[in-house]
Design a protein around this motif. Structure first.
Motif, short mmCIF file in Angstrom:
data_model
loop_
_atom_site.label_atom_id
_atom_site.label_comp_id
_atom_site.label_asym_id
_atom_site.label_seq_id
_atom_site.Cartn_x
_atom_site.Cartn_y
_atom_site.Cartn_z
N GLY A 71 -59.20 -10.82 -1.01
CA GLY A 71 -59.19 -11.68 -2.19
C GLY A 71 -58.73 -10.95 -3.43
O GLY A 71 -57.68 -10.31 -3.45
N THR A 72 -59.54 -11.01 -4.48
CA THR A 72 -59.15 -10.39 -5.76
C THR A 72 -58.99 -8.89 -5.63
O THR A 72 -58.23 -8.26 -6.36
N TRP A 73 -59.71 -8.28 -4.65
CA TRP A 73 -59.60 -6.82 -4.47
C TRP A 73 -58.38 -6.45 -3.64
O TRP A 73 -58.04 -5.27 -3.52
N ASN A 74 -57.73 -7.42 -3.06
CA ASN A 74 -56.43 -7.21 -2.44
C ASN A 74 -55.30 -7.45 -3.45
O ASN A 74 -54.29 -6.76 -3.46
N ASP A 75 -55.51 -8.43 -4.33
CA ASP A 75 -54.48 -8.82 -5.29
C ASP A 75 -54.38 -7.84 -6.46
O ASP A 75 -53.28 -7.56 -6.96
N ASN A 76 -55.51 -7.35 -6.93
CA ASN A 76 -55.52 -6.52 -8.13
C ASN A 76 -55.50 -5.03 -7.76
O ASN A 76 -56.51 -4.49 -7.28
N THR A 77 -54.37 -4.41 -8.00
CA THR A 77 -54.22 -2.98 -7.68
C THR A 77 -53.76 -2.18 -8.90
O THR A 77 -53.23 -1.08 -8.76
N ASP A 95 -40.30 -1.33 -23.59
CA ASP A 95 -39.60 -1.21 -22.31
C ASP A 95 -40.32 -1.98 -21.21
O ASP A 95 -39.71 -2.43 -20.24
N VAL A 96 -41.65 -2.10 -21.37
CA VAL A 96 -42.48 -2.76 -20.36
C VAL A 96 -43.51 -3.62 -21.07
O VAL A 96 -44.11 -3.19 -22.06
N LEU A 97 -43.72 -4.83 -20.55
CA LEU A 97 -44.74 -5.73 -21.09
C LEU A 97 -45.75 -6.03 -19.99
O LEU A 97 -45.39 -6.55 -18.93
N ILE A 98 -47.02 -5.69 -20.24
CA ILE A 98 -48.10 -5.93 -19.28
C ILE A 98 -48.95 -7.09 -19.78
O ILE A 98 -49.41 -7.09 -20.93
N LEU A 99 -49.14 -8.07 -18.92
CA LEU A 99 -49.96 -9.24 -19.25
C LEU A 99 -51.34 -9.07 -18.62
O LEU A 99 -51.53 -9.28 -17.43
N GLN A 124 -62.86 -18.11 -8.57
CA GLN A 124 -62.45 -18.39 -9.94
C GLN A 124 -61.38 -17.43 -10.44
O GLN A 124 -60.68 -17.72 -11.41
N LEU A 125 -61.26 -16.26 -9.79
CA LEU A 125 -60.30 -15.25 -10.25
C LEU A 125 -59.18 -15.15 -9.24
O LEU A 125 -59.00 -14.14 -8.56
N ASN A 126 -58.41 -16.21 -9.17
CA ASN A 126 -57.45 -16.37 -8.09
C ASN A 126 -56.01 -16.46 -8.59
O ASN A 126 -55.15 -15.67 -8.19
N ASN A 127 -55.75 -17.40 -9.47
CA ASN A 127 -54.39 -17.63 -9.95
C ASN A 127 -54.19 -17.05 -11.35
O ASN A 127 -54.88 -17.43 -12.29
N PRO A 128 -53.24 -16.13 -11.50
CA PRO A 128 -53.02 -15.49 -12.80
C PRO A 128 -52.67 -16.49 -13.89
O PRO A 128 -51.98 -17.48 -13.63
N TYR A 129 -53.14 -16.21 -15.08
CA TYR A 129 -52.79 -17.03 -16.24
C TYR A 129 -51.68 -16.32 -17.02
O TYR A 129 -51.81 -15.16 -17.40
N TYR A 130 -50.59 -17.03 -17.22
CA TYR A 130 -49.47 -16.52 -18.01
C TYR A 130 -49.50 -17.19 -19.38
O TYR A 130 -49.46 -18.42 -19.46
N ILE A 164 -41.66 -7.15 -16.93
CA ILE A 164 -42.93 -7.83 -17.21
C ILE A 164 -43.80 -7.75 -15.97
O ILE A 164 -43.34 -8.03 -14.86
N MET A 165 -45.07 -7.36 -16.14
CA MET A 165 -46.02 -7.32 -15.03
C MET A 165 -47.32 -8.00 -15.45
O MET A 165 -47.85 -7.70 -16.52
N HIS A 166 -47.82 -8.88 -14.61
CA HIS A 166 -49.18 -9.37 -14.79
C HIS A 166 -50.11 -8.39 -14.10
O HIS A 166 -49.78 -7.82 -13.06
N SER A 167 -51.28 -8.18 -14.68
CA SER A 167 -52.22 -7.20 -14.12
C SER A 167 -52.57 -7.50 -12.67
O SER A 167 -52.84 -6.58 -11.88
N ALA A 168 -52.58 -8.79 -12.28
CA ALA A 168 -52.93 -9.16 -10.92
C ALA A 168 -51.72 -9.13 -9.98
O ALA A 168 -51.86 -9.44 -8.79
N ARG A 169 -50.58 -8.76 -10.50
CA ARG A 169 -49.36 -8.67 -9.68
C ARG A 169 -48.63 -7.37 -10.04
O ARG A 169 -47.48 -7.34 -10.37
N TRP A 170 -49.35 -6.26 -9.93
CA TRP A 170 -48.85 -4.97 -10.40
C TRP A 170 -47.72 -4.46 -9.51
O TRP A 170 -47.80 -4.50 -8.29
N ASP A 171 -46.69 -3.95 -10.16
CA ASP A 171 -45.53 -3.41 -9.45
C ASP A 171 -45.57 -1.88 -9.54
O ASP A 171 -45.20 -1.29 -10.55
N TRP A 172 -46.03 -1.26 -8.45
CA TRP A 172 -46.16 0.20 -8.43
C TRP A 172 -44.81 0.89 -8.24
O TRP A 172 -44.73 2.12 -8.32
#
Length: 558
Positions: A48-54, A347-351, A153-159, A172-180
């Motif tokens: 769940g959220t611990w798989n999505d948020n890295t 250069d980078v925007l983190i949401l 409740q902490l499932n779909n990121p809010y943009y 642009i990176m959302h915290s729940a969709r981090w690009d390492w």
């Protein structure tokens, strides 16, 4: 043709492979010896959220030994507050131990669920996300007798709806969709958001970037975290003397339960004490910059937003290459962010803007009795009886639903109680199915309204409803839809029985007669039953015997 595998039917369909889905599946096995269920998960793994948020710095703000299942204790937590990877590995291990991988379908997303009144079951439309299975068919439909939502409740990121967001030409990176794969080293980084997630990201990003600008809408109360490693000695004692581990968990639970008055009770002595501690923490970590301290001092009561626990946020914000911008954002440009009178080149925007928390089940389309949509059912706002069952949705239950979030304790305490309750509620359905009957259950409308009115009355008097702060706990019109009104123990006791008079039930003639019956569910009693302080010396001595050495670190100071 000998292959008879049925991929289009399950007695119970569980949506989501996070903590809620895992716990529900295990309770079905433990309580009912029931294995005719399928777990569908849109990601490629449990967690769940611990798989999505890295994202860098991702960790839990609840003590590890409390943020774990009571039936699956982990003696080997390496830190008092576990990091994302360790929590994720724990959840994977629990799923493996209970054989849940055989029941899971990953990369599979629920698009629509529709109640079939002629056959008294659910038709659930699934979309296969990718890989070989999608080549056979991108969509298929499953039928189930009972549908359980574990999407949380902490499932779909809010943009955020900021003008020009789509025009930003850099990363642009959302915290729940981090690009390492994208390095931040030497970059000019901007972070929108200053809540719990941002508080974990900021210190880590500040270590590598050239400059960091944090765009803060409102400040947060920050309390010291006090994280530290759990020594090998303590881990051995927890493993070989499990009663010590249980007592430690009880101690942690008692501490967090006492925090309810801090989080929820307006103008409490406990809240005032924490407020002063937070102010002292701020003054200690930023001693020389009065202007920065003022920007970081909230103007609302402690508890109406989740209190952040951090030891390194303030020192990170106090560095020369880090800027805290409190002016409102006018727009996002192709190269940065525009605030009144100034533009920041980035250069980078983190949401770090959180999730769509008040839109439960989003984006799944759900249709209940008479084809009534979820939007119509919840036109006056999300509500569920006990946070679990919903008007007009037969044979449906949800975990971590409306008004079940906590601001003070481990959500796993709530999820376990919900999973036990759902499993008990399912027991008569299983008997009915064995007799070829179509058992249906749905909450009575008047009972649901009575329940919701009672908890909203308490919530309206709580810190959560205070008009001076906005939070993800409540909707834009100020209704607290996410949080529970009391303690975790109070909720556990409420769910320790199933009162069948709360429900409209049919299909029970030979299997189960619910009239005037209350079924005992029970609860896991984990709060301390004996004084804790007097046992500390004995526990340390026993731990030293187990380890063969004398530990210099205290066992029981969180």
């Amino acid at each position: 043709m000998s292959h008879t595998r049925n991929r289009q039917y399950a007695g119970v369909l569980i949506t989501g492979g996070g903590i809620s889905g895992i716990c529900t599946a295990i309770e079905l096995i433990r309580r009912n010896n029931f294995r005719d269920f399928v777990i569908v998960e849109k990601s490629s793994q449990f967690g769940g959220t611990w798989n999505d948020n890295t994202y860098p710095g991702c960790c839990c703000d609840i003590w590890s030994h409390l943020y774990s299942f009571s039936f699956a204790p982990n003696s080997s937590w390496t830190r008092e507050f576990a990091e994302q990877e360790e929590i994720h590995q724990y959840l994977i291990r629990v799923a493996e131990n209970w054989g849940l991988y055989q029941k899971a379908r990953f990369n599979t997303e629920v698009e629509e669920a529709r109640w079939d009144e002629t056959k008294n079951n659910w038709k659930v439309k699934l979309r296969v996300g990718g890989g070989k299975e999608a080549e056979y068919g991108e969509y298929y439909t499953m039928t189930c007798d009972y549908l359980v939502s574990g999407v949380g409740q902490l499932n779909n990121p809010y943009y955020p709806k900021i003008p020009g967001l789509e025009t930003f030409k850099h990363k642009i990176m959302h915290s729940a969709r981090w690009d390492w794969t994208h390095s931040l080293e030497g970059k000019k980084v901007g972070i929108i958001g200053s809540g719990a997630t941002a508080a974990q990201i900021i210190p880590e990003v500040a270590k590598v970037c050239n400059s960091l600008t944090v765009f803060q809408r409102t400040p947060n109360w920050v309390s010291p975290r006090g994280d530290r490693p759990i020594s090998a000695t303590r881990q051995l004692a927890f493993r070989y003397l499990p009663w010590i581990r249980k007592l430690y968990r009880s101690h942690l639970m008692d501490v967090r339960e006492s925090y309810h008055r801090v989080a929820a009770v307006l103008d409490s002595n406990e809240g005032s004490s924490l407020k002063q501690d937070a102010l002292d923490h701020l003054a200690c970590q930023i001693p020389d910059d009065i202007e920065l301290r003022e920007k970081l001092t909230p103007g609302y009561p402690v508890g109406c937003k989740r209190v952040i626990m951090s030891d390194d946020l303030y020192p990170a914000l106090n560095q020369p290459h880090v800027t805290l911008e409190t002016a409102s954002i006018d727009s996002i440009t192709s190269n940065g962010i525009q605030v009144p009178g100034k533009e920041y080149d980035l250069d980078v925007l983190i949401l770090a803007t959180g999730f769509r928390t008040t839109e439960f089940l989003y984006p799944i389309k759900v249709y209940g009795l008479g084809g009534k949509s979820m939007e119509d059912i919840w036109k006056d706002g999300p509500c569920a009886f006990l946070g679990i069952t919903v008007e007009s949705l037969p044979n449906f239950a949800m975990l971590y639903g409306p008004n079940t979030n906590l601001g003070h304790n481990s959500i796993i305490l709530m999820i376990e109680a919900q999973a036990r309750y759902i499993s008990a509620m399912l027991a008569p359905m299983l008997k009915a199915r064995a007799n070829g009957q179509a058992f249906t259950i749905i909450p009575k409308s008047d009972r649901l309204k009575e329940y919701n009115a009672s908890i909203q009355a308490r919530l309206n008097a709580s810190t959560f409803a205070h008009p001076s702060c906005n939070s993800w706990y409540k909707t834009s019109d100020g209704v607290v839809t996410n949080n529970w009104c009391g303690t975790a123990v109070e909720y556990q006791k409420l769910l320790s029985t199933v009162d069948w008079d709360d429900y409209e039930v049919s299909g029970y003639s030979q299997a189960f007669d619910p009239r005037n019956k209350v079924e005992k569910v029970g609860r896991v009693v984990e709060e301390a039953q004996v004084p804790f302080i007097g046992l500390s010396t004995i526990m340390v001595v026993l731990a030293a015997i187990v380890a063969g050495i004398v530990s210099k670190s205290s066992f029981f100071v969180p």
